[in-house]
Design a protein around this motif. Structure first.
Motif, short mmCIF file in Angstrom:
data_model
loop_
_atom_site.label_atom_id
_atom_site.label_comp_id
_atom_site.label_asym_id
_atom_site.label_seq_id
_atom_site.Cartn_x
_atom_site.Cartn_y
_atom_site.Cartn_z
N VAL A 5 0.84 -1.18 0.00
CA VAL A 5 0.00 0.00 0.00
C VAL A 5 0.89 1.24 0.00
CG1 VAL A 5 -1.92 -1.14 1.17
CG2 VAL A 5 -0.21 0.08 2.52
N LEU A 6 0.38 2.29 -0.61
CA LEU A 6 1.03 3.60 -0.61
C LEU A 6 0.29 4.47 0.38
CD1 LEU A 6 3.05 5.62 -1.89
CD2 LEU A 6 1.33 6.04 -3.67
N SER A 7 1.05 5.17 1.23
CA SER A 7 0.43 5.84 2.37
C SER A 7 1.07 7.20 2.63
CB SER A 7 0.59 4.92 3.59
OG SER A 7 0.18 5.54 4.79
N CYS A 8 0.28 8.10 3.21
CA CYS A 8 0.78 9.43 3.59
C CYS A 8 -0.01 9.91 4.80
CB CYS A 8 0.67 10.41 2.43
SG CYS A 8 -1.03 10.82 1.94
N CYS A 9 0.15 11.17 5.14
CA CYS A 9 -0.59 11.78 6.25
C CYS A 9 -1.53 12.86 5.70
CB CYS A 9 0.37 12.40 7.27
SG CYS A 9 1.57 11.22 7.92
N SER A 10 -2.46 13.28 6.52
CA SER A 10 -3.44 14.27 6.09
C SER A 10 -2.81 15.60 5.73
CB SER A 10 -4.51 14.47 7.16
OG SER A 10 -3.95 14.87 8.40
N THR A 11 -1.57 15.82 6.14
CA THR A 11 -0.86 17.06 5.84
C THR A 11 -0.44 17.16 4.38
OG1 THR A 11 1.04 15.93 6.80
CG2 THR A 11 0.00 17.62 8.14
N ALA A 12 -0.79 16.15 3.55
CA ALA A 12 -0.57 16.27 2.11
C ALA A 12 -1.52 17.30 1.50
CB ALA A 12 -0.74 14.92 1.42
N ASP A 13 -2.50 17.76 2.27
CA ASP A 13 -3.39 18.86 1.87
C ASP A 13 -3.98 18.67 0.48
OD1 ASP A 13 -3.05 19.99 4.32
OD2 ASP A 13 -1.90 21.73 3.65
N VAL A 14 -4.58 17.49 0.29
CA VAL A 14 -5.47 17.30 -0.85
C VAL A 14 -6.86 17.13 -0.24
CG1 VAL A 14 -3.84 16.54 -2.60
CG2 VAL A 14 -4.63 14.89 -0.91
N THR A 15 -7.64 16.20 -0.70
CA THR A 15 -8.94 15.92 -0.06
C THR A 15 -9.05 14.43 0.20
OG1 THR A 15 -10.13 15.57 -2.14
CG2 THR A 15 -10.04 17.84 -1.29
N ARG A 16 -9.94 14.07 1.10
CA ARG A 16 -10.17 12.65 1.38
C ARG A 16 -10.60 11.94 0.09
NH1 ARG A 16 -13.58 13.42 4.88
NH2 ARG A 16 -12.48 13.04 6.83
N ASP A 23 -6.36 5.64 -4.40
CA ASP A 23 -6.05 4.48 -3.56
C ASP A 23 -4.77 4.72 -2.76
OD1 ASP A 23 -6.39 2.00 -2.38
OD2 ASP A 23 -5.37 0.91 -4.01
N ILE A 24 -4.72 5.87 -2.10
CA ILE A 24 -3.63 6.22 -1.20
C ILE A 24 -4.19 6.20 0.22
CG2 ILE A 24 -1.96 7.99 -0.51
CD1 ILE A 24 -2.04 8.99 -3.43
N LYS A 25 -3.58 5.40 1.08
CA LYS A 25 -4.03 5.33 2.47
C LYS A 25 -3.48 6.52 3.24
CE LYS A 25 -5.62 1.38 1.13
NZ LYS A 25 -7.02 1.30 0.66
N TYR A 26 -4.08 6.83 4.38
CA TYR A 26 -3.64 8.02 5.11
C TYR A 26 -4.02 7.90 6.58
CZ TYR A 26 -8.56 9.02 4.13
OH TYR A 26 -9.92 8.93 4.02
N LEU A 27 -3.35 8.70 7.39
CA LEU A 27 -3.74 8.86 8.79
C LEU A 27 -3.64 10.32 9.15
CD1 LEU A 27 -0.94 7.38 11.12
CD2 LEU A 27 -0.60 7.87 8.72
N TYR A 28 -4.35 10.70 10.22
CA TYR A 28 -4.54 12.10 10.55
C TYR A 28 -3.50 12.62 11.52
CZ TYR A 28 -9.30 11.28 8.78
OH TYR A 28 -10.39 10.95 8.01
N PHE A 29 -3.05 13.84 11.27
CA PHE A 29 -2.36 14.62 12.29
C PHE A 29 -3.41 15.11 13.30
CE2 PHE A 29 1.56 14.55 10.22
CZ PHE A 29 2.49 15.35 10.86
N ASN A 30 -2.94 15.58 14.44
CA ASN A 30 -3.80 16.19 15.45
C ASN A 30 -3.40 17.65 15.66
OD1 ASN A 30 -5.13 13.67 16.17
ND2 ASN A 30 -3.23 13.12 17.19
N TYR A 31 -4.32 18.44 16.18
CA TYR A 31 -3.99 19.79 16.62
C TYR A 31 -4.88 20.12 17.81
CZ TYR A 31 -8.17 21.32 14.01
OH TYR A 31 -9.44 21.48 13.54
N TYR A 32 -4.50 21.13 18.55
CA TYR A 32 -5.25 21.52 19.75
C TYR A 32 -5.79 22.93 19.58
CZ TYR A 32 -3.30 17.46 22.14
OH TYR A 32 -2.97 16.18 22.50
N LEU A 33 -7.06 23.11 19.94
CA LEU A 33 -7.68 24.43 20.01
C LEU A 33 -8.12 24.66 21.45
CD1 LEU A 33 -9.94 24.93 16.87
CD2 LEU A 33 -7.99 26.31 17.55
N ASN A 34 -7.49 25.63 22.10
CA ASN A 34 -7.77 25.90 23.52
C ASN A 34 -7.70 24.62 24.36
OD1 ASN A 34 -8.10 28.68 23.22
ND2 ASN A 34 -10.28 28.51 22.79
N GLY A 35 -6.70 23.80 24.06
CA GLY A 35 -6.45 22.59 24.82
C GLY A 35 -7.26 21.38 24.41
#
Length: 294
Positions: A5-16, A23-35
């Motif tokens: 499988v070919l894979s990247c992260c959501s920071t590739a900034d395309v769309t789901r 057929d590129i798999k992906y996983l999400y980065f996280n971020y915090y808003l007011n904790g």
């Protein structure tokens, strides 16, 4: 069917939808808003407009890289099916996620000795990372194997050109990338810094351009100078933007006029939360294949 499988992260900034279609798999980065932890999930949790409105209203926003544990879970779901994985990470010049992915790969190697995880530091960001994934998906579809594909990515990743400008310096100042004094002067003079991604994958200010119109002109000039084949460039061009779609569309229009052999229309994507937390609104980034970054 490929055995990997070919894979990247959501920071590739395309769309789901774009990733699913290729057929590129992906996983999400996280971020915090007011904790509160949020997923960088292509705007499902907070649309770009909602995110920037909250930031402009004073919400504290911080990014959080993907952990080694999250990578292990992501990789193992494919290794357990007898598949190898080729995974590209967000640039190590921006995030430590490459080290986390390598740690996960190493921890899984003993459990799955007959299968491999190939981790490649993209040295790319936003839709430049996406543009690299687009080329790799095409090579995979043409029959290239996992090891060969990872080697190709290592050899050619530096040929993805990144050029971007911002008409709003608020969050560059808040994040310490531009001093308050320089930001104040820049705002008064309508300075739009022209930036790129350096060979080591870090962000670099290249020029300080007065007015957005001149910044747009300069991006097109840089593409003429650096694109593979100059004005005869026949590859793809991606643009990402943070709540300034009209500016992105103007850059796209100029590029399509200047490069008649372009492969299709310029594709415009929203900048995702991980990158957007640092840029805020008003950033337009242009990506194309060209000379190796230097």
């Amino acid at each position: 069917m490929p055995s990997y499988v070919l894979s990247c992260c959501s920071t590739a900034d395309v769309t789901r939808e774009w990733l699913d279609d290729r057929d590129i798999k992906y996983l999400y980065f996280n971020y915090y808003l007011n904790g509160e932890m949020c997923k960088d999930d292509f705007g499902a949790t907070n649309s770009p407009a909602e995110l920037y409105a909250k930031m402009l209203a004073g919400a504290e926003a911080k990014t959080s890289q993907i952990s080694a544990g999250d990578y292990m879970a992501h990789f193992e779901q494919y290794l357990s099916q007898g598949l190898d994985v080729v995974h590209l990470t967000l640039s190590s010049g921006i995030s430590g996620t490459y080290n986390s992915a390598c740690a996960a790969r190493d921890q899984l190697a003993e459990k799955y000795p007959d299968h491999h995880v190939y981790v490649v530091d993209s040295l790319a960001a936003s839709s430049g990372y996406g543009l690299l994934m687009d080329r790799l998906a095409g090579l995979r579809d043409s029959g290239m194997g996992a090891a060969e594909l990872a080697a190709w990515a290592e050899e050619h990743k530096g040929e993805v050109q990144h050029w971007f400008f911002s008409s709003d310096l608020t969050f560059f100042i808040r994040g310490g990338r531009i001093s308050k004094a320089a930001g104040l002067v820049g705002g008064m003079l309508k300075i739009c810094p022209l930036m790129d991604v350096a060979p080591d994958g870090s962000l670099a200010v290249k020029e300080k351009i007065r007015t957005k119109a001149k910044a747009i002109n300069r991006v097109v000039e840089k593409m003429v100078e650096l694109a593979e084949g100059g004005r005869d460039y026949s590859g793809k061009c991606f643009i990402s933007q943070s709540e300034c779609l009209a500016d992105a569309q103007e850059v796209a229009r100029r590029i399509e006029e200047t490069f008649p052999r372009l492969d299709g229309r310029v594709e415009i994507f929203p900048i995702g939360a991980t990158i957007g937390v640092h840029t805020g609104p008003g950033t337009v980034a242009t990506f194309f294949w060209g000379q190796r970054r230097a």
